[in-house]
Scaffold this active site. Structure first.
Site, short mmCIF file in Angstrom:
data_model
loop_
_atom_site.label_atom_id
_atom_site.label_comp_id
_atom_site.label_asym_id
_atom_site.label_seq_id
_atom_site.Cartn_x
_atom_site.Cartn_y
_atom_site.Cartn_z
N ASN A 1 1.01 -1.11 -0.03
CA ASN A 1 -0.04 0.07 -0.01
C ASN A 1 1.00 1.25 0.24
OD1 ASN A 1 -2.71 1.00 2.35
ND2 ASN A 1 -2.36 1.59 0.06
N CYS B 1 -5.69 6.05 7.86
CA CYS B 1 -5.21 4.96 7.10
C CYS B 1 -4.23 4.12 7.78
CB CYS B 1 -4.31 5.54 5.80
SG CYS B 1 -3.65 4.59 4.85
N CYS C 1 -5.11 -2.63 2.97
CA CYS C 1 -5.74 -1.51 3.65
C CYS C 1 -5.91 -2.16 5.12
CB CYS C 1 -7.11 -1.25 2.87
SG CYS C 1 -7.94 -0.01 3.90
N GLY C 2 -5.05 -1.06 5.82
CA GLY C 2 -4.98 -1.57 7.27
C GLY C 2 -6.39 -1.22 8.09
#
Length: 273
Positions: A6, A67, A214-215
């Site tokens: 990412n 994010c 995507c955390g």
């Protein structure tokens, strides 16, 4: 930098507080006109937020609340700068606390998940957001239905499926992102429960598209899975870019996300960029 693929541009504006408009962020985020990234991150001293503030912008220039993968990267940078083994910093959603777990492995306290329909937010009242009334495909035989909705800094919509690889996320991701039920759009995930402690996850991020990881989606997936009694509170989430360890702590309701970071390079924006 990147967290499991990412990718981020992280621009330090603490000593040079320039104002960036959406056009400049889109230009930098597009690999055809700039370095290219999934999210554009700023380090700032923003009014109303003490200490370091992490600004988060999608590649389309829109500012968002959180994010998770970028939070690990920012935490590592600040720890390298200060020599500390743990650090606090602010975001649009809430303050974050992070700790160094290994050489380039960081754990971030992502806060408490939100389930209320106003908090996600949804455009209409739903008392149980474990199952949201969304269907894809024929009414009498939908292909996907009944996702969970949860806010982990950003609104998330998670479909639980038998095979995450078989889902046409590139086709229905943008449809669900802009579904009328989500007034602030949504990150869309397909989650395949592999065991009580393992999930395979693919993610369509709002304003970006399909990303390697995507955390916040990984956090949302474990929370949603546990609420539906599909997994334990602690699970490994395997994304396209690799694994994240997620724990939704029972004692204080907070989500701890642990994973790696990678520093790809450093540079400087031209003054007239």
């Amino acid at each position: 930098m990147n967290g499991l693929g990412n990718r981020f541009i992280i621009l330090d504006l603490r000593d040079d507080p320039v104002t960036l408009d959406e056009a400049a962020i889109r230009k930098a985020s597009d690999p055809k006109t700039g370095p290219g990234c999934d999210q554009f991150i700023t380090l700032e001293h923003r009014k109303g937020h003490g200490g370091v503030f992490m600004g988060v912008y999608n590649a389309d220039g829109s500012e968002v609340g959180a994010c998770g993968n970028a939070a690990r990267c920012v935490a590592w940078l600040l720890m390298e700068e200060t020599g500390a083994s743990e650090i606090d910093f602010a975001t649009l959603s809430e303050p974050l606390h992070a700790e160094r777990i290994g050489d380039k492995r960081i754990a971030v306290d992502m806060g408490e998940p939100k389930f209320g329909w106003r908090d996600i937010p949804l455009s209409e009242q739903m008392d149980d957001t474990r199952f949201v009334d969304i269907k894809l495909g024929p009414i009498d035989k939908p292909v996907l239905w009944g996702p969970s909705a949860v806010n982990v800094g950003n609104p998330h919509c998670i479909f639980f499926v038998e095979d995450a690889e078989a889902q046409a996320l590139d086709k229905f991701g943008p449809m669900i992102e802009h579904h009328p039920l989500f007034p602030e759009q949504a990150n869309v995930s397909v989650a395949q429960v592999l065991s009580k402690h393992a999930i395979r996850l693919r993610v369509w991020e709002r304003g970006v598209g399909i990303t390697e990881a995507c955390g916040t989606a990984a956090c949302a997936a474990v929370v949603a899975a546990h609420r539906r009694r599909l997994t334990a509170r602690k699970a490994t989430v395997t994304l396209d870019g690799g694994d994240l360890a997620i724990e939704w702590r029972e004692e204080d309701n907070r989500i701890i996300m642990t994973g790696p970071i990678t520093l790809e390079g450093e540079g400087r924006f031209a003054d007239d960029y």
